[in-house]
Design a protein around this motif. Structure first.
Motif, short mmCIF file in Angstrom:
data_model
loop_
_atom_site.label_atom_id
_atom_site.label_comp_id
_atom_site.label_asym_id
_atom_site.label_seq_id
_atom_site.Cartn_x
_atom_site.Cartn_y
_atom_site.Cartn_z
N GLU A 75 11.38 5.04 17.30
CA GLU A 75 10.78 4.35 16.24
C GLU A 75 9.72 4.46 15.73
OE1 GLU A 75 9.61 0.63 17.95
OE2 GLU A 75 11.09 0.38 19.34
N THR A 76 9.60 4.40 13.72
CA THR A 76 8.59 4.45 13.32
C THR A 76 8.91 3.64 11.74
OG1 THR A 76 8.08 6.38 11.27
CG2 THR A 76 10.79 5.44 12.09
N ASN A 77 7.74 3.32 11.21
CA ASN A 77 7.24 2.62 10.27
C ASN A 77 7.91 3.32 8.75
OD1 ASN A 77 5.63 0.69 11.72
ND2 ASN A 77 3.83 1.60 12.16
N TYR A 78 8.03 2.00 8.33
CA TYR A 78 7.91 2.34 6.80
C TYR A 78 7.74 2.63 5.78
CZ TYR A 78 11.23 3.45 2.69
OH TYR A 78 12.08 3.71 1.33
N TYR A 79 6.74 3.44 5.56
CA TYR A 79 6.41 3.63 4.46
C TYR A 79 7.29 3.77 2.82
CZ TYR A 79 2.76 2.86 7.87
OH TYR A 79 2.22 2.48 8.59
N HIS A 80 7.51 2.98 1.98
CA HIS A 80 7.84 3.34 0.73
C HIS A 80 7.00 3.81 0.01
CE1 HIS A 80 9.66 2.88 -2.98
NE2 HIS A 80 10.93 2.96 -2.68
N PRO A 81 6.97 4.75 -0.82
CA PRO A 81 6.35 5.49 -1.78
C PRO A 81 5.61 4.38 -2.81
CG PRO A 81 8.35 6.74 -1.35
CD PRO A 81 8.46 5.43 -1.04
N MET A 82 6.58 3.66 -3.20
CA MET A 82 5.70 2.91 -4.02
C MET A 82 4.68 1.56 -3.67
SD MET A 82 8.67 2.19 -6.79
CE MET A 82 8.29 0.00 -6.93
N TYR A 83 4.38 1.50 -1.76
CA TYR A 83 3.66 0.77 -1.78
C TYR A 83 2.22 0.99 -2.36
CZ TYR A 83 7.62 -1.03 1.54
OH TYR A 83 8.69 -1.01 1.98
N THR A 84 1.58 2.21 -2.17
CA THR A 84 0.69 1.42 -2.67
C THR A 84 -0.04 2.05 -4.14
OG1 THR A 84 0.54 3.27 -1.35
CG2 THR A 84 -1.33 3.84 -3.02
N ALA A 85 1.60 2.24 -4.80
CA ALA A 85 0.81 1.58 -6.41
C ALA A 85 1.23 -0.56 -6.44
CB ALA A 85 2.04 2.16 -7.26
N LEU A 86 2.19 -0.65 -5.66
CA LEU A 86 1.61 -1.94 -5.83
C LEU A 86 0.82 -2.43 -5.44
CD1 LEU A 86 5.51 -2.33 -4.04
CD2 LEU A 86 5.15 -3.04 -6.83
N ALA A 87 0.27 -2.03 -4.41
CA ALA A 87 -1.37 -2.24 -4.04
C ALA A 87 -2.22 -3.16 -5.26
CB ALA A 87 -1.81 -1.91 -2.99
N PHE A 88 -1.65 -1.58 -6.34
CA PHE A 88 -3.20 -2.08 -7.16
C PHE A 88 -2.08 -2.71 -8.83
CE2 PHE A 88 -4.81 0.19 -3.95
CZ PHE A 88 -5.34 0.09 -3.86
N ILE A 89 -0.30 -3.15 -8.19
CA ILE A 89 -0.21 -3.12 -9.74
C ILE A 89 -1.21 -3.93 -10.85
CG2 ILE A 89 1.26 -5.16 -8.53
CD1 ILE A 89 3.42 -3.29 -9.93
N PHE A 98 2.98 -9.63 -12.72
CA PHE A 98 1.35 -9.08 -12.33
C PHE A 98 -0.11 -9.25 -12.87
CE2 PHE A 98 5.40 -6.88 -11.04
CZ PHE A 98 5.45 -6.74 -9.69
N GLU A 99 0.28 -9.85 -14.60
CA GLU A 99 -0.70 -9.68 -15.32
C GLU A 99 -1.34 -11.01 -15.11
OE1 GLU A 99 -0.40 -9.76 -19.64
OE2 GLU A 99 1.34 -7.77 -19.04
N ASN A 100 -0.82 -12.35 -14.76
CA ASN A 100 -1.19 -13.29 -14.02
C ASN A 100 -2.01 -12.94 -13.22
OD1 ASN A 100 0.12 -14.59 -15.91
ND2 ASN A 100 2.19 -15.05 -15.29
N ASN A 101 -1.40 -12.36 -12.29
CA ASN A 101 -2.31 -11.77 -10.11
C ASN A 101 -3.48 -11.86 -11.59
OD1 ASN A 101 -3.52 -10.02 -8.18
ND2 ASN A 101 -1.50 -11.81 -7.62
N ARG A 102 -3.62 -10.34 -11.74
CA ARG A 102 -5.54 -9.84 -12.61
C ARG A 102 -5.92 -11.07 -13.69
NH1 ARG A 102 -4.79 -4.96 -16.20
NH2 ARG A 102 -3.02 -6.50 -16.68
N LYS A 103 -5.25 -12.11 -14.34
CA LYS A 103 -6.18 -12.62 -14.68
C LYS A 103 -6.46 -14.14 -13.46
CE LYS A 103 -4.01 -12.77 -18.67
NZ LYS A 103 -2.94 -13.44 -19.56
N ILE A 104 -6.32 -14.48 -13.17
CA ILE A 104 -6.03 -14.97 -11.55
C ILE A 104 -7.55 -14.92 -10.36
CG2 ILE A 104 -5.84 -16.36 -9.47
CD1 ILE A 104 -2.58 -16.60 -10.55
#
Length: 189
Positions: A92-106, A177-183
């Motif tokens: 078993e393994t956890n799957y970490y997509h390379p984009m996940y880190t970027a999405l956390a700060f999108i 994603f911008e709306n998220n930043r404004k909020i």
């Protein structure tokens, strides 16, 4: 563990020289679906030889080329193969997509840049999907059933990835994603 399983599996199919193993691995495009360290094949062969998992069948001498050592799998190796196969199926393994880190700060990124990057990823994923379809058309009918299963899974995963990327791109174009930043900024004291 993966390299040992590959080597023992290839020798279960028949005696081979390490270069022949490498050729079969390339023909089957194993580098696309098995994480194999480059240059680890010969090291793993030597290790399996010392562990008596494999043995030398013969050394072919040729004056114009280096000697070619042909290996076969031993009874001990056949047992190890079955154990490694079982472990790999249960792994078993956890799957970490390379984009996940970027999405956390999108929400902090430049929306135009993000939109362009996502569009490029979509185009690249479409290309990958086309390549997978071509590989299946070329090898699919004649490939072993396990290989066909790998190809089908890779194809389905690629389709899911494409749909996900297209949704992200749509969200970026809609400014979500911008709306998220404004909020977040409005909530600060």
């Amino acid at each position: 563990m993966a390299m040992n399983l590959v080597i023992l599996g290839l020798l279960m199919e028949g005696d081979k020289h390490p270069y022949e193993m490498q050729q079969v691995m390339q023909e089957r495009h194993m580098e696309h679906y098995i994480k194999l360290a480059k240059g680890s094949l010969y090291y793993a062969v030597e290790k399996l030889l010392k562990q008596e998992q494999i043995a030398v069948r013969e050394v072919v001498k040729d004056q114009s080329r280096p000697d070619k050592t042909i290996y076969y799998i031993t009874e001990k190796g056949k047992g190890t193969f079955q154990e490694l196969l079982k472990k790999q199926f249960k792994a078993e393994t956890n799957y970490y997509h390379p984009m996940y880190t970027a999405l956390a700060f999108i929400h902090l990124g430049d929306s135009k840049m993000i939109s362009r990057i996502l569009k490029d990823r979509i185009e690249h994923t479409k290309f990958q999907l086309e390549m997978l379809e071509r590989v299946y058309q070329f090898y699919g009918d004649g490939a072993p059933h396990g290989s066909v299963s790998i190809m089908k899974n890779a194809h389905e995963l690629c389709k899911v990835e494409l749909a996900w990327l297209e949704k992200l791109h749509s969200d970026a174009l809609d400014g979500l994603f911008e709306n998220n930043r404004k909020i977040k900024n409005e909530q600060r004291p």
